[in-house]
Design a protein around this motif. Structure first.
Motif, PDB file in Angstrom:
ATOM      1  N   UNK A 104       5.550  20.826-135.606  1.00 58.40           N
ATOM      2  CA  UNK A 104       5.403  19.904-134.478  1.00 58.40           C
ATOM      3  C   UNK A 104       4.240  20.274-133.567  1.00 58.40           C
ATOM      4  N   UNK A 105       3.823  21.524-133.597  1.00 52.49           N
ATOM      5  CA  UNK A 105       2.689  21.944-132.777  1.00 52.49           C
ATOM      6  C   UNK A 105       1.435  21.150-133.132  1.00 52.49           C
ATOM      7  N   UNK A 106       1.279  20.815-134.418  1.00 49.40           N
ATOM      8  CA  UNK A 106       0.117  20.031-134.852  1.00 49.40           C
ATOM      9  C   UNK A 106       0.188  18.612-134.311  1.00 49.40           C
TER      10      UNK A 106
ATOM     11  N   UNK B  78      -1.230  13.996-137.592  1.00 51.81           N
ATOM     12  CA  UNK B  78      -1.297  15.463-137.576  1.00 51.81           C
ATOM     13  C   UNK B  78      -0.118  16.088-138.288  1.00 51.81           C
ATOM     14  N   UNK B  79       1.049  15.493-138.108  1.00 53.66           N
ATOM     15  CA  UNK B  79       2.248  16.005-138.783  1.00 53.66           C
ATOM     16  C   UNK B  79       2.160  15.781-140.284  1.00 53.66           C
ATOM     17  N   UNK B  80       1.649  14.630-140.688  1.00 48.73           N
ATOM     18  CA  UNK B  80       1.489  14.337-142.122  1.00 48.73           C
ATOM     19  C   UNK B  80       0.566  15.355-142.778  1.00 48.73           C
ATOM     20  N   UNK B  81      -0.551  15.650-142.107  1.00 48.20           N
ATOM     21  CA  UNK B  81      -1.502  16.628-142.640  1.00 48.20           C
ATOM     22  C   UNK B  81      -0.853  18.005-142.763  1.00 48.20           C
ATOM     23  N   UNK B  82      -0.128  18.403-141.725  1.00 52.77           N
ATOM     24  CA  UNK B  82       0.496  19.730-141.718  1.00 52.77           C
ATOM     25  C   UNK B  82       1.564  19.845-142.795  1.00 52.77           C
TER      26      UNK B  82
ATOM     27  N   UNK C  62       4.340   8.945-130.352  1.00 58.40           N
ATOM     28  CA  UNK C  62       4.820   9.057-131.736  1.00 58.40           C
ATOM     29  C   UNK C  62       3.702   8.706-132.698  1.00 58.40           C
ATOM     30  N   UNK C  63       3.039   7.582-132.447  1.00 60.02           N
ATOM     31  CA  UNK C  63       1.958   7.127-133.318  1.00 60.02           C
ATOM     32  C   UNK C  63       0.807   8.126-133.362  1.00 60.02           C
TER      33      UNK C  63
ATOM     34  N   UNK D 180       8.192  13.289-135.834  1.00 55.36           N
ATOM     35  CA  UNK D 180       7.549  12.759-134.626  1.00 55.36           C
ATOM     36  C   UNK D 180       8.569  12.200-133.645  1.00 55.36           C
ATOM     37  N   UNK D 181       9.597  11.557-134.167  1.00 57.87           N
ATOM     38  CA  UNK D 181      10.641  11.002-133.303  1.00 57.87           C
ATOM     39  C   UNK D 181      11.354  12.108-132.526  1.00 57.87           C
TER      40      UNK D 181
END
Length: 226
Positions: free
Chosen positions: A103-105, A156-160, A150-151, A189-190
């Motif tokens: 989540x940091x990303x 970033x989360x997808x990449x991580x 969220x958007x 993200x939610x």
């Protein structure tokens, strides 16, 4: 504090505070001297969000925060093979921790979006927000931004998640039949969205409780009146 003890700073804080006392007594008034109450709200939100993101983007930011640490996303509680994995306490806790680290990303992507939203913020009742509860300004900003946070975090989360080498995360995602990385990123993200706002709210509350910590004459003057 050294800055408070400084004569010039102390006089500015006193003059702004004295003006604020009179202004806040007048319903509907949105300005004091050369300062607008909207500017006070923006400064409060800028400091609150910067303090929050400084903590959340640091290593272990979400996991180490009492208000920002989040539980597993709903996506991982729908049964199936992943539930067998999660029946193990160590696996479950390990997954929770790793997703908090991921989540940091997302927070890194969210920070500039929040800062920009604060700059463009239009406030119709700034005095009401100043007089509101400990997280009144944060709640207002969140309502104004809607799902923007969220958007902003999902890429970033997808990449991580795509490049993670953590075996627990990879095993858990593999056990989610028919679910892709993008869906997992959205689920995280939610959860992270709530966490970010909780942290910003906690920082706003701390500033309201001790406005002198900001070294900002306008905030000190306005908030100390309350």
């Amino acid at each position: 504090m050294e800055l408070i003890a400084n004569g010039t700073f102390a006089r500015r804080a006193f003059l702004v505070g004295t003006a604020a006392a009179g202004i806040l007594a007048l319903p509907g008034c949105q300005a004091l001297g050369g300062f607008s109450m909207t500017e006070a709200i923006k400064r409060l939100l800028t400091l609150s969000s910067r303090n929050a993101f400084a903590k959340l983007t640091a290593p272990g930011g979400f996991w180490d925060s009492e208000v920002a640490r989040f539980d597993l996303p709903v996506l991982f509680t729908g049964g199936g093979a992943v539930q067998t994995l999660l029946s193990s306490g160590p696996f479950r806790q390990g997954l929770q921790k790793q997703l908090n680290l991921v989540a940091e990303k997302g927070a890194e992507r969210a920070a500039p979006v929040v800062y920009d939203a604060v700059k463009k913020l239009s406030v119709t009742d700034a005095v009401g927000l100043i007089k509101g509860g400990p997280t009144a300004a944060t709640s207002f900003l969140r309502a104004e931004m809607g799902p923007a946070l969220i958007n902003a975090m999902i890429p970033g989360l997808s990449d991580a998640l795509s490049v993670t080498g953590d075996p627990i995360v990879r095993q858990a995602m593999a056990a989610l039949a028919g679910v892709d990385v993008g869906q997992v990123a959205q689920a995280v993200a939610l959860r992270a969205d709530n966490s970010v706002w909780y942290q910003i709210g906690a920082e706003e509350s701390a500033i309201r409780a001790n406005p002198s910590s900001t070294n900002d004459p306008l905030l000190i003057g306005v908030l100390k009146v309350l």
